[in-house]
Design a protein around this motif. Structure first.
Motif, PDB file in Angstrom:
ATOM      1  N   VAL A  42      51.660  51.032  44.668  1.00 24.00           N
ATOM      2  CA  VAL A  42      51.054  50.055  45.574  1.00 24.00           C
ATOM      3  C   VAL A  42      49.559  49.988  45.321  1.00 24.00           C
ATOM      4  N   ALA A  43      49.080  48.806  44.955  1.00 21.37           N
ATOM      5  CA  ALA A  43      47.644  48.593  44.796  1.00 21.37           C
ATOM      6  C   ALA A  43      47.139  47.881  46.039  1.00 21.37           C
ATOM      7  N   THR A  44      46.049  48.394  46.598  1.00 19.05           N
ATOM      8  CA  THR A  44      45.533  47.837  47.849  1.00 19.05           C
ATOM      9  C   THR A  44      44.186  47.168  47.638  1.00 19.05           C
ATOM     10  N   CYS A  45      43.864  46.258  48.561  1.00 16.90           N
ATOM     11  CA  CYS A  45      42.577  45.579  48.530  1.00 16.90           C
ATOM     12  C   CYS A  45      41.714  46.168  49.633  1.00 16.90           C
ATOM     13  N   PRO A  46      40.481  46.565  49.325  1.00 21.49           N
ATOM     14  CA  PRO A  46      39.629  47.162  50.358  1.00 21.49           C
ATOM     15  C   PRO A  46      39.156  46.163  51.410  1.00 21.49           C
ATOM     16  N   SER A  47      39.309  44.878  51.126  1.00 27.90           N
ATOM     17  CA  SER A  47      38.780  43.864  52.040  1.00 27.90           C
ATOM     18  C   SER A  47      39.823  43.170  52.899  1.00 27.90           C
ATOM     19  N   CYS A  48      41.113  43.362  52.615  1.00 28.06           N
ATOM     20  CA  CYS A  48      42.118  42.681  53.420  1.00 28.06           C
ATOM     21  C   CYS A  48      43.438  43.428  53.417  1.00 28.06           C
ATOM     22  N   SER A  49      44.400  42.894  54.106  1.00 26.75           N
ATOM     23  CA  SER A  49      45.677  43.580  54.309  1.00 26.75           C
ATOM     24  C   SER A  49      46.647  43.384  53.148  1.00 26.75           C
ATOM     25  N   LEU A  50      46.326  42.505  52.206  1.00 26.73           N
ATOM     26  CA  LEU A  50      47.268  42.223  51.128  1.00 26.73           C
ATOM     27  C   LEU A  50      47.440  43.433  50.217  1.00 26.73           C
ATOM     28  N   ILE A  51      48.672  43.622  49.753  1.00 20.38           N
ATOM     29  CA  ILE A  51      48.964  44.687  48.787  1.00 20.38           C
ATOM     30  C   ILE A  51      49.850  44.107  47.694  1.00 20.38           C
ATOM     31  N   VAL A  52      49.767  44.679  46.510  1.00 21.64           N
ATOM     32  CA  VAL A  52      50.636  44.237  45.423  1.00 21.64           C
ATOM     33  C   VAL A  52      51.409  45.423  44.871  1.00 21.64           C
ATOM     34  N   LYS A  53      52.595  45.131  44.373  1.00 23.21           N
ATOM     35  CA  LYS A  53      53.405  46.160  43.731  1.00 23.21           C
ATOM     36  C   LYS A  53      53.036  46.184  42.260  1.00 23.21           C
ATOM     37  N   VAL A  54      52.787  47.362  41.729  1.00 26.38           N
ATOM     38  CA  VAL A  54      52.418  47.492  40.328  1.00 26.38           C
ATOM     39  C   VAL A  54      53.667  47.767  39.509  1.00 26.38           C
ATOM     40  N   ILE A  55      53.883  46.954  38.507  1.00 23.50           N
ATOM     41  CA  ILE A  55      55.039  47.124  37.619  1.00 23.50           C
ATOM     42  C   ILE A  55      54.573  47.899  36.385  1.00 23.50           C
ATOM     43  N   TYR A  56      55.099  49.104  36.203  1.00 22.04           N
ATOM     44  CA  TYR A  56      54.691  49.881  35.040  1.00 22.04           C
ATOM     45  C   TYR A  56      55.762  50.917  34.730  1.00 22.04           C
ATOM     46  N   ASP A  57      55.664  51.475  33.536  1.00 20.20           N
ATOM     47  CA  ASP A  57      56.605  52.502  33.113  1.00 20.20           C
ATOM     48  C   ASP A  57      56.105  53.837  33.641  1.00 20.20           C
ATOM     49  N   LYS A  58      56.755  54.358  34.668  1.00 20.90           N
ATOM     50  CA  LYS A  58      56.263  55.570  35.322  1.00 20.90           C
ATOM     51  C   LYS A  58      56.266  56.768  34.374  1.00 20.90           C
ATOM     52  N   GLU A  59      57.210  56.791  33.483  1.00 23.86           N
ATOM     53  CA  GLU A  59      57.268  57.937  32.560  1.00 23.86           C
ATOM     54  C   GLU A  59      56.025  57.995  31.693  1.00 23.86           C
TER      55      GLU A  59
END
Lengths: 285, 85
Positions: free
Chosen positions: B45-62
């Motif tokens: 989860v990537a968050t924005c310091p200025s608002c409530s919006l969040i985005v899901k980060v798609i990446y290879d966890k391994e």
């Protein structure tokens, strides 16, 4: 941020750590090399595309991290001429240009990973992953382009649509267009009320529902905006002048809709403090 | 249930070496951020310091999982310290 004046002068302000503009908080004139007038300017997240009247040259400046300037990596500032163009548009990290002959070129890889996910296992078309201008396969005569930050492209030209379009405006993920007869249509992402459309269950036209929210892929008329004389889109909110009144709708977390609240506004509403003020219809936009 | 504003691939983030943080533009004008450490810990989860919006980060966890091995304290050394104190 960028503006072009009636006299064709370019004015810019904002951050300049990537060369987007001068580091000032007031608009300053920005002279262009070898060109006297700016026809149109469009800004992406951290780059600008300028359509000059110098043989239809396109100038670009600032970040090239995603190939959004249309040149090889490593070049951060350039004023190379392009092709004679009639219109330019900038997305978050990509750009388009249309030519008088109706061709459309696209560059910048901003849409590449999204396209790869959506089209897999099919290959991503060249124009979505190119760092240099690449011809977009599009039929018909096109003299203007507009696009959202996320990549919805709207192209229009003579006789292309039943309703002749006169104005196109885009937010990051939605579009607002006005026709010659004054009708206003919106489409794109809808979950913050940015389309200004009625959400009654009987009239629901959402055809895509993802974790990112609902969206509408076909233009739907917003009757409350009929005859709007001015329209402006922010990233996920909008302003318009209708019947001399200023209205707003869409995302409102930062009070950008101007009604004093933090609640998203799903349909165009007059901004309360401007209720008794009518706009000057003679002033230039 | 968390409502993400969007899902964004890690390749679309810009990485800052100094802060070891990945950034992506937020519609409010600020940027969504997630640190390299967060990604190594499997956060998405990537968050924005200025608002409530969040985005899901798609990446290879391994690919991001921390590969460091923490060495257990050597017990012989501990006994020596105790003897000397």
């Amino acid at each position: 941020m960028s503006l072009s004046s009636e006299s064709g002068e370019l004015l810019m302000c904002g951050q300049n750590h990537k060369g987007q503009s001068q580091e000032v908080i007031t608009f300053q004139p920005c002279p262009l090399p070898g060109c006297s007038r700016v026809q149109q300017v469009s800004c992406g997240w951290d780059f600008s595309v300028i359509n000059s009247d110098c043989d239809g040259q396109v100038l670009v400046c600032s970040s090239n991290a995603f190939g959004q300037l249309g040149f090889s990596p490593g070049i951060t500032h350039s004023a190379e001429p392009f092709h004679p163009v009639t219109s330019v548009a900038a997305g978050l990290r990509h750009a388009l240009a249309s030519t008088a002959s109706g061709c459309v070129y696209q560059w910048g890889t901003g849409l590449s990973s999204h396209a790869k996910r959506m089209l897999s296992p099919h290959p991503v078309p060249a124009h979505l992953s190119s760092k240099e201008p690449c011809l977009v396969p599009v039929a018909g005569s096109t003299h203007c382009v507009c696009l959202t930050v996320k990549g919805d492209v709207f192209l229009w030209g003579s006789n292309k649509h039943d309703q002749r379009v006169t104005d196109v405006h885009s937010g990051w993920t939605h579009l607002v267009v006005k026709t010659e007869s004054g009708r206003v249509f919106t489409w794109g992402r809808a979950n913050y009320g940015q389309l200004g459309q009625i959400n009654q269950s009987t009239e629901k036209e959402y055809d895509i529902s993802t974790s990112s929210g609902q969206s509408i892929s076909r233009p739907v008329e917003v009757k409350a905006l009929f005859g709007a004389t001015q329209i402006a889109c922010g990233s996920e909110h909008n302003l318009a002048v209708v019947g001399g009144r200023i209205v707003s709708w869409g995302w409102n977390e930062h009070k950008m809709c101007g009604d004093g609240s933090l609640c998203d506004i799903p349909q165009p509403q007059p901004i309360p403090c401007f209720r008794d003020i009518t706009s000057n219809e003679d002033s230039t936009s | 249930m968390t409502v993400f504003h969007d899902e964004v691939e890690i390749e679309d983030f810009e990485y800052d070496d100094e802060t070891e943080t990945y950034y992506f533009p937020c519609p409010c004008g600020d940027r969504f951020a997630i640190t390299k450490e967060d990604l190594e810990n499997g956060e998405e989860v990537a968050t924005c310091p200025s608002c409530s919006l969040i985005v899901k980060v798609i990446y290879d966890k391994e690919q991001f999982m921390c590969g460091e091995v923490i060495e257990a304290p050597k017990t012989s050394e501990n006994k020596l310290e105790l003897a000397q104190s």
